[in-house]
Design an enzyme around this catalytic site. Structure first.
Site, mmCIF file in Angstrom:
data_model
loop_
_atom_site.group_PDB
_atom_site.id
_atom_site.type_symbol
_atom_site.label_atom_id
_atom_site.label_comp_id
_atom_site.label_asym_id
_atom_site.label_seq_id
_atom_site.Cartn_x
_atom_site.Cartn_y
_atom_site.Cartn_z
ATOM 1 N NE ARG A 16 -0.333 0.640 4.839
ATOM 2 C CZ ARG A 16 -0.504 0.277 6.100
ATOM 3 N NH1 ARG A 16 -1.368 -0.662 6.405
ATOM 4 N NH2 ARG A 16 0.171 0.872 7.053
ATOM 5 C CB SER A 142 11.420 10.693 6.629
ATOM 6 O OG SER A 142 10.544 11.727 7.050
ATOM 7 C CE1 TYR A 155 9.005 6.852 9.892
ATOM 8 C CE2 TYR A 155 9.504 9.183 9.845
ATOM 9 C CZ TYR A 155 9.042 8.046 9.209
ATOM 10 O OH TYR A 155 8.634 8.113 7.904
ATOM 11 C CB ALA A 158 14.938 4.610 12.073
ATOM 12 C CE LYS A 159 11.732 6.496 7.410
ATOM 13 N NZ LYS A 159 11.644 5.406 6.427
HETATM 14 P P1 NAI Z 1 2.232 2.844 5.042
HETATM 15 O O1 NAI Z 1 2.039 2.672 6.492
HETATM 16 O O2 NAI Z 1 1.079 3.210 4.175
HETATM 17 O O3 NAI Z 1 2.941 1.560 4.400
HETATM 18 C C1 NAI Z 1 4.038 0.964 5.021
HETATM 19 C C2 NAI Z 1 4.320 -0.364 4.368
HETATM 20 O O4 NAI Z 1 5.401 -1.007 5.071
HETATM 21 C C3 NAI Z 1 3.130 -1.309 4.434
HETATM 22 O O5 NAI Z 1 3.062 -2.010 3.197
HETATM 23 C C4 NAI Z 1 3.505 -2.270 5.551
HETATM 24 O O6 NAI Z 1 2.948 -3.560 5.390
HETATM 25 C C5 NAI Z 1 5.012 -2.328 5.398
HETATM 26 N N1 NAI Z 1 5.721 -2.780 6.590
HETATM 27 C C6 NAI Z 1 5.683 -2.246 7.831
HETATM 28 N N2 NAI Z 1 6.441 -2.974 8.672
HETATM 29 C C7 NAI Z 1 6.961 -3.983 7.945
HETATM 30 C C8 NAI Z 1 7.828 -5.065 8.238
HETATM 31 N N3 NAI Z 1 8.336 -5.264 9.468
HETATM 32 N N4 NAI Z 1 8.159 -5.908 7.247
HETATM 33 C C9 NAI Z 1 7.689 -5.715 5.994
HETATM 34 N N5 NAI Z 1 6.873 -4.718 5.650
HETATM 35 C C10 NAI Z 1 6.514 -3.858 6.615
HETATM 36 O O7 NAI Z 1 3.391 3.936 4.939
HETATM 37 P P2 NAI Z 1 3.841 4.905 3.761
HETATM 38 O O8 NAI Z 1 3.400 6.264 4.131
HETATM 39 O O9 NAI Z 1 3.514 4.361 2.436
HETATM 40 O O10 NAI Z 1 5.424 4.868 4.012
HETATM 41 C C11 NAI Z 1 6.331 4.152 3.194
HETATM 42 C C12 NAI Z 1 7.732 4.618 3.528
HETATM 43 O O11 NAI Z 1 7.831 6.020 3.309
HETATM 44 C C13 NAI Z 1 8.123 4.383 4.996
HETATM 45 O O12 NAI Z 1 9.477 4.023 5.058
HETATM 46 C C14 NAI Z 1 7.913 5.760 5.612
HETATM 47 O O13 NAI Z 1 8.690 5.934 6.732
HETATM 48 C C15 NAI Z 1 8.321 6.660 4.461
HETATM 49 N N6 NAI Z 1 7.820 8.012 4.542
HETATM 50 C C16 NAI Z 1 6.467 8.284 4.534
HETATM 51 C C17 NAI Z 1 6.038 9.598 4.593
HETATM 52 C C18 NAI Z 1 4.592 9.960 4.563
HETATM 53 O O14 NAI Z 1 4.291 11.159 4.721
HETATM 54 N N7 NAI Z 1 3.665 9.054 4.367
HETATM 55 C C19 NAI Z 1 6.985 10.706 4.680
HETATM 56 C C20 NAI Z 1 8.352 10.313 4.677
HETATM 57 C C21 NAI Z 1 8.739 9.008 4.609
#
Ligand code: NAI
Length: 247
Positions: A16, A142, A155, A158-159
């Site tokens: 997702r 991030s 967080y 980690a980033k």
């Molecule tokens: P989300 O919560 O929608 O998706 C996160 C994904 O990581 C999911 O598919 C989940 O199943 C997977 N996941 C979580 N823990 C896991 C594990 N232990 N093993 C395997 N898969 C795992 O988050 P989103 O927003 O799509 O974030 C994706 C990346 O972008 C993350 O690294 C997040 O930190 C980074 N990010 C997001 C921002 C935002 O504003 N949404 C901003 C900056 C960075």
């Protein structure tokens, strides 16, 4: 655009949000893509939906915070599909609280998933990439890794740590044709940020010159660029994608 024809890519957390948009964009560029999620059913469903819209996609269960599982699962995938050309370390979680109240288990969970998970996946794919004399490792970090953020010490650490990992991987494997870069999104409209209070979202939007949260596709386009031949001489960089929030 099909600049990634024949390439094999692994996107962690591709079920997702940003990871799913990255998988879609890599498929559109011609790559074969493996997406991972924490459970098999979710990962397989996401892969089937992605493949329906075009391209070859497989979904597998993989908890990136489990080091041994990562090594085993990636070894099995390589046996079936060959070595990976592209790894996108996207999987990530948040467990927010101010330091005074942050629990040790929340620190550990975030560091184990977001930082150690990227190390584990990179370690697992590098040997195969070295044999191919080429590869692309792209870490999703991030904006807060640079800015800091109240309530996110785990967080942010980690980033920021992942950005150090990025520069080190870039130096260690540049001579083998493997590049490693990070993409640092600002605030992107996904489940992760939808969990915020509306007032907090509005306050953040006020700090973004483009006056909106980004879309997952805004991040995915930069990942595809970094995976492509056009970025062959780009390594060790952190590319910010934040609507101008940090300059
Ligand atoms: P989300 O919560 O929608 O998706 C996160 C994904 O990581 C999911 O598919 C989940 O199943 C997977 N996941 C979580 N823990 C896991 C594990 N232990 N093993 C395997 N898969 C795992 O988050 P989103 O927003 O799509 O974030 C994706 C990346 O972008 C993350 O690294 C997040 O930190 C980074 N990010 C997001 C921002 C935002 O504003 N949404 C901003 C900056 C960075």
């Amino acid at each position: 655009m099909n600049g990634l024809n024949g390439k094999l890519a692994l996107v962690t957390g591709g079920t997702r949000g940003i990871g799913n948009a990255i998988a879609r964009a890599l498929l559109d560029a011609g790559a074969r893509v493996v997406v991972t999620g924490r459970d098999a059913a979710g990962a397989e469903k996401a892969a089937a939906t992605l493949a329906e819209a075009g391209g070859e996609c497989r979904g597998v269960a993989l908890d990136v915070s489990d080091f041994n599982q990562v090594q085993e699962v990636i070894k099995g995938l390589e046996k079936d599909l060959g070595a990976f050309d592209v790894l996108v370390n996207n999987a990530g979680i948040t467990r927010d609280d101010v330091v005074m109240r942050m629990k040790e288990e929340d620190w550990d969970a975030v560091l184990n998933t977001n930082l150690k998970g990227s190390f584990a996946c990179a370690k697992a794919v590098i040997r195969g990439m070295m044999k191919k004399r080429g590869g692309r490792i792209i870490n999703v970090t991030s904006i807060v890794g640079t800015m800091g953020n109240i309530g996110q010490a785990n967080y942010v650490a980690a980033k920021a740590g992942t950005e150090g990992l990025t520069r080190t991987l870039a130096r260690e494997y540049a001579s083998r044709g493997i590049t490693c870069n990070a993409v640092a999104p600002g605030f992107i409209d996904t489940d992760m940020t939808r969990a915020m209070e509306p007032a907090a979202r509005d306050q953040l939007t006020g700090q973004i010159p483009m006056e909106r949260f980004g879309q997952p596709e805004d991040v995915a386009g930069v990942v595809v660029f970094l995976a492509s031949d056009a970025a062959a001489y780009v390594t060790g960089q952190v590319i910010h994608v934040n609507g101008g929030m940090l300059m």
